[in-house]
Motif scaffolding. Structure first.
Motif, mmCIF file in Angstrom:
data_model
loop_
_atom_site.group_PDB
_atom_site.id
_atom_site.type_symbol
_atom_site.label_atom_id
_atom_site.label_comp_id
_atom_site.label_asym_id
_atom_site.label_seq_id
_atom_site.Cartn_x
_atom_site.Cartn_y
_atom_site.Cartn_z
ATOM 1 N N GLU A 1 36.041 -14.791 -31.648
ATOM 2 C CA GLU A 1 35.562 -16.499 -32.736
ATOM 3 C C GLU A 1 36.760 -15.771 -34.107
ATOM 4 O OE1 GLU A 1 31.341 -16.554 -33.378
ATOM 5 O OE2 GLU A 1 30.995 -16.303 -31.224
ATOM 6 N N ARG A 2 37.210 -14.842 -34.706
ATOM 7 C CA ARG A 2 37.656 -14.466 -34.926
ATOM 8 C C ARG A 2 38.652 -14.408 -35.292
ATOM 9 N NH1 ARG A 2 33.939 -9.849 -38.193
ATOM 10 N NH2 ARG A 2 32.348 -10.585 -38.594
ATOM 11 N N GLY B 1 38.100 -29.200 -32.902
ATOM 12 C CA GLY B 1 39.593 -30.086 -33.339
ATOM 13 C C GLY B 1 40.481 -29.070 -34.712
ATOM 14 N N PHE B 2 39.541 -28.409 -35.083
ATOM 15 C CA PHE B 2 40.142 -27.349 -36.258
ATOM 16 C C PHE B 2 41.394 -26.031 -35.703
ATOM 17 C CE2 PHE B 2 37.310 -28.512 -39.855
ATOM 18 C CZ PHE B 2 37.915 -30.105 -40.288
ATOM 19 N N ALA B 3 39.805 -26.025 -34.192
ATOM 20 C CA ALA B 3 40.528 -24.591 -33.614
ATOM 21 C C ALA B 3 41.274 -25.117 -32.808
ATOM 22 C CB ALA B 3 39.242 -24.334 -32.222
ATOM 23 N N LEU B 4 41.929 -26.034 -32.153
ATOM 24 C CA LEU B 4 43.027 -26.308 -32.127
ATOM 25 C C LEU B 4 44.504 -26.557 -32.590
ATOM 26 C CD1 LEU B 4 41.947 -29.346 -29.280
ATOM 27 C CD2 LEU B 4 43.077 -27.712 -28.815
ATOM 28 N N PRO C 1 34.577 -18.961 -26.487
ATOM 29 C CA PRO C 1 35.217 -19.352 -27.835
ATOM 30 C C PRO C 1 35.980 -20.897 -27.904
ATOM 31 C CG PRO C 1 35.050 -17.215 -27.837
ATOM 32 C CD PRO C 1 34.972 -17.020 -26.135
ATOM 33 N N LYS C 2 35.585 -21.354 -28.780
ATOM 34 C CA LYS C 2 36.588 -22.760 -29.309
ATOM 35 C C LYS C 2 38.028 -21.708 -29.675
ATOM 36 C CE LYS C 2 33.216 -26.466 -29.310
ATOM 37 N NZ LYS C 2 32.571 -26.921 -29.772
ATOM 38 N N ARG C 3 37.892 -21.253 -30.513
ATOM 39 C CA ARG C 3 39.919 -20.368 -30.588
ATOM 40 C C ARG C 3 40.159 -20.189 -29.419
ATOM 41 N NH1 ARG C 3 39.009 -17.496 -35.724
ATOM 42 N NH2 ARG C 3 39.923 -18.717 -36.638
ATOM 43 N N GLU C 4 39.862 -19.610 -28.251
ATOM 44 C CA GLU C 4 40.094 -19.419 -26.821
ATOM 45 C C GLU C 4 40.561 -20.513 -26.169
ATOM 46 O OE1 GLU C 4 41.735 -17.001 -23.928
ATOM 47 O OE2 GLU C 4 41.643 -16.258 -26.093
ATOM 48 N N VAL C 5 39.665 -21.200 -25.823
ATOM 49 C CA VAL C 5 39.953 -22.705 -25.246
ATOM 50 C C VAL C 5 40.806 -23.650 -26.293
ATOM 51 C CG1 VAL C 5 38.777 -25.017 -25.187
ATOM 52 C CG2 VAL C 5 37.322 -22.965 -24.993
ATOM 53 N N ALA C 6 40.951 -22.873 -27.810
ATOM 54 C CA ALA C 6 41.983 -24.388 -28.211
ATOM 55 C C ALA C 6 43.244 -23.093 -27.918
ATOM 56 C CB ALA C 6 42.001 -23.831 -29.633
ATOM 57 N N GLU C 7 43.623 -21.969 -27.978
ATOM 58 C CA GLU C 7 44.794 -21.569 -27.730
ATOM 59 C C GLU C 7 45.031 -21.129 -26.168
ATOM 60 O OE1 GLU C 7 46.658 -18.975 -29.146
ATOM 61 O OE2 GLU C 7 45.275 -19.291 -30.819
ATOM 62 N N ARG C 8 44.152 -21.794 -25.094
ATOM 63 C CA ARG C 8 44.708 -21.921 -23.961
ATOM 64 C C ARG C 8 44.984 -23.272 -23.157
ATOM 65 N NH1 ARG C 8 41.605 -18.578 -19.546
ATOM 66 N NH2 ARG C 8 40.873 -17.101 -20.937
ATOM 67 N N LEU C 9 44.601 -24.817 -23.917
ATOM 68 C CA LEU C 9 45.401 -25.903 -24.096
ATOM 69 C C LEU C 9 46.459 -26.083 -24.537
ATOM 70 C CD1 LEU C 9 41.745 -27.822 -24.915
ATOM 71 C CD2 LEU C 9 42.350 -27.596 -23.041
ATOM 72 N N LEU C 10 46.883 -25.154 -25.702
ATOM 73 C CA LEU C 10 47.851 -25.492 -26.370
ATOM 74 C C LEU C 10 49.013 -24.653 -25.462
ATOM 75 C CD1 LEU C 10 48.519 -26.920 -29.334
ATOM 76 C CD2 LEU C 10 46.825 -27.212 -28.693
ATOM 77 N N ALA C 11 48.375 -23.884 -25.010
ATOM 78 C CA ALA C 11 49.491 -23.121 -23.868
ATOM 79 C C ALA C 11 49.783 -23.765 -22.809
ATOM 80 C CB ALA C 11 48.782 -21.801 -23.597
ATOM 81 N N ARG C 12 48.790 -24.961 -22.190
ATOM 82 C CA ARG C 12 49.657 -25.647 -21.740
ATOM 83 C C ARG C 12 50.115 -26.936 -21.632
ATOM 84 N NH1 ARG C 12 48.768 -25.196 -15.223
ATOM 85 N NH2 ARG C 12 47.232 -24.462 -16.219
ATOM 86 N N ILE C 13 49.226 -26.788 -23.476
ATOM 87 C CA ILE C 13 50.556 -28.865 -22.922
ATOM 88 C C ILE C 13 51.808 -28.729 -23.592
ATOM 89 C CG2 ILE C 13 50.330 -30.001 -25.922
ATOM 90 C CD1 ILE C 13 47.607 -30.018 -25.225
#
Length: 406
Positions: free
Chosen positions: A142-143, A216-219, A380-392
């Protein structure tokens, strides 16, 4: 990729410590400046002289060993790092990291470090599955700490199971991958909306939703980590904003619409993660509405659909929408993607435990024109954000890649 990068390599006391020599060697051969920190227990498994020879630097061992009187060693080491890698990481050091304990050179350095931390755990299978260890790893994730998962196989203790240190090649690859991701969106302008909009009935009452802004902040953090110039337009949020990005506050759906449109033309990527009200009161009372009759009837009107508006005006922008659903997730997501001219839609079932508003985790499905692109488990939302941004980033870079020469 690693040329000139300073990597702190923390080695803790487990039998897998011997593999740290190979990790150090591979990183050094790749051009990295590797500075090694060993715990006292680690020196029982592998000699500091080995790591000194491979890294070509003195090995940090004791908090009170000060090589240069002009600096405090563990602070200087932390400040110099482009990345901190702990491999192997024992259950003990994971507990220290999670709880902010600092009683040796490695733990004090980790507490002072502001660079990305990557951890490669290694321990007995039952230790790895212990609730305390699982909780500590979840908290660290999470951190923003990244993990290189251990392998499954024969362990030194005689057990067979998960807990064996990942192979040095896997760990070095994870390090290279992180540095590579730093430039995926370099030079791109990214616009992200976050939080839940507020539609006022009077000066003290309003209609809103449960969005915290965490996703949103995680993204935004993940996009900034990839070198993007990030602006977040945030409505009501309970999550703490992050540093390094421009934050614009917009309370209502109309305010958010205007803030987005003012920046839309210059944006390369737009991610609509905010939960925007579909309706607002037709009229807003100038003063507090007093109790009178047994019932109060409030007339509502539709707000402007921001995502649809952006889709209609899209020129070069890569547009990502979010769909918070409670049923028929796939069909609603694909309908939204087509009607609103999105490039991707990230959908979740907010009635599902561990997903949606206010939670620290999320469970999402990513849809593109071809259908389901990826389904992510609860993370964790941070991990979700990382994976989404990698895909994007992957899709954006593919869209802008030059065509094959004829």
């Amino acid at each position: 990729m690693l040329q000139g990068k300073t990597i702190l390599l923390g080695i803790t006391g487990g039998i897998a410590a011997y593999k740290a020599a190979t990790i150090c060697s591979r990183l050094t051969q790749a051009g990295a400046n590797v500075r090694v920190i060993m715990t006292e227990s680690a020196t029982k498994f592998i000699s500091p002289l080995t790591l000194q020879t491979l890294s070509r630097h003195p090995v940090y061992l004791d908090t009170f060993d000060e090589f240069d009187p002009a600096v405090v060693a563990h602070i200087d080491a932390a400040d110099s790092a482009d990345l901190v890698l702990v491999a192997p990481a024992t259950a003990n050091v994971l507990g220290k990291m999670a709880n902010g304990l600092a009683d040796d050179f490695l733990s004090t350095t980790l507490l002072a470090a502001t660079a990305q931390v990557i951890v490669a755990p290694a321990m007995n299978v039952h230790m790895y599955a212990h609730p305390a260890v699982e909780r500590n790893m979840a908290l660290l994730a999470e951190r923003g700490v990244r993990f290189v998962e251990p392998g499954t196989g024969n362990l030194a203790c005689g057990y067979v199971g998960k807990g064996r240190l990942a192979e040095p090649e896997e760990i070095v690859f994870a390090v290279k991958q992180w540095f590579a991701s730093r430039t995926e969106l370099a030079g791109k302008k990214v616009l992200i909306t976050a939080g839940g909009t507020v539609e006022r009935l009077d000066p003290v009452r309003y209609l809103t939703n449960d969005s915290s802004g965490k996703m949103g902040f995680a993204l935004a953090e993940a996009a900034a980590n990839r070198g993007a110039d990030v602006t977040v337009i945030a409505a009501r949020t309970t999550a703490a904003p992050i540093g390094g990005v421009e934050l614009v506050r917009a309370e209502s759906a109309e305010e958010m619409l205007q803030a987005v449109l003012a920046r839309y033309e210059s944006a390369d990527l737009v991610i609509k993660a905010a939960a925007v009200a579909d309706y607002r009161p037709v009229s807003q009372a100038p003063s507090k509405i007093k109790k009178s009759d047994e019932r109060l009837v409030v007339e509502l009107e539709r707000t402007t659909d921001i995502l649809k508006t952006l889709g209609e005006r899209k020129t070069h922008q890569f547009l990502v929408g979010f769909a918070a659903e409670t049923e028929n997730v796939a069909s609603y997501a694909m309908d939204k993607l087509a009607r609103k001219h999105c490039d991707l839609v990230v959908a979740n079932d907010v009635s599902q435990e561990g997903a949606g508003f206010n939670a620290d985790t999320n469970v999402v499905q990513v849809f593109g024109p071809e259908g389901l692109v990826e389904a992510l488990p609860q993370l964790p939302k941070r991990e979700v954000a990382e994976r989404l941004l990698a895909r994007i980033a992957e899709r954006m870079n593919a869209d802008t890649a030059p065509g094959d020469a004829e």
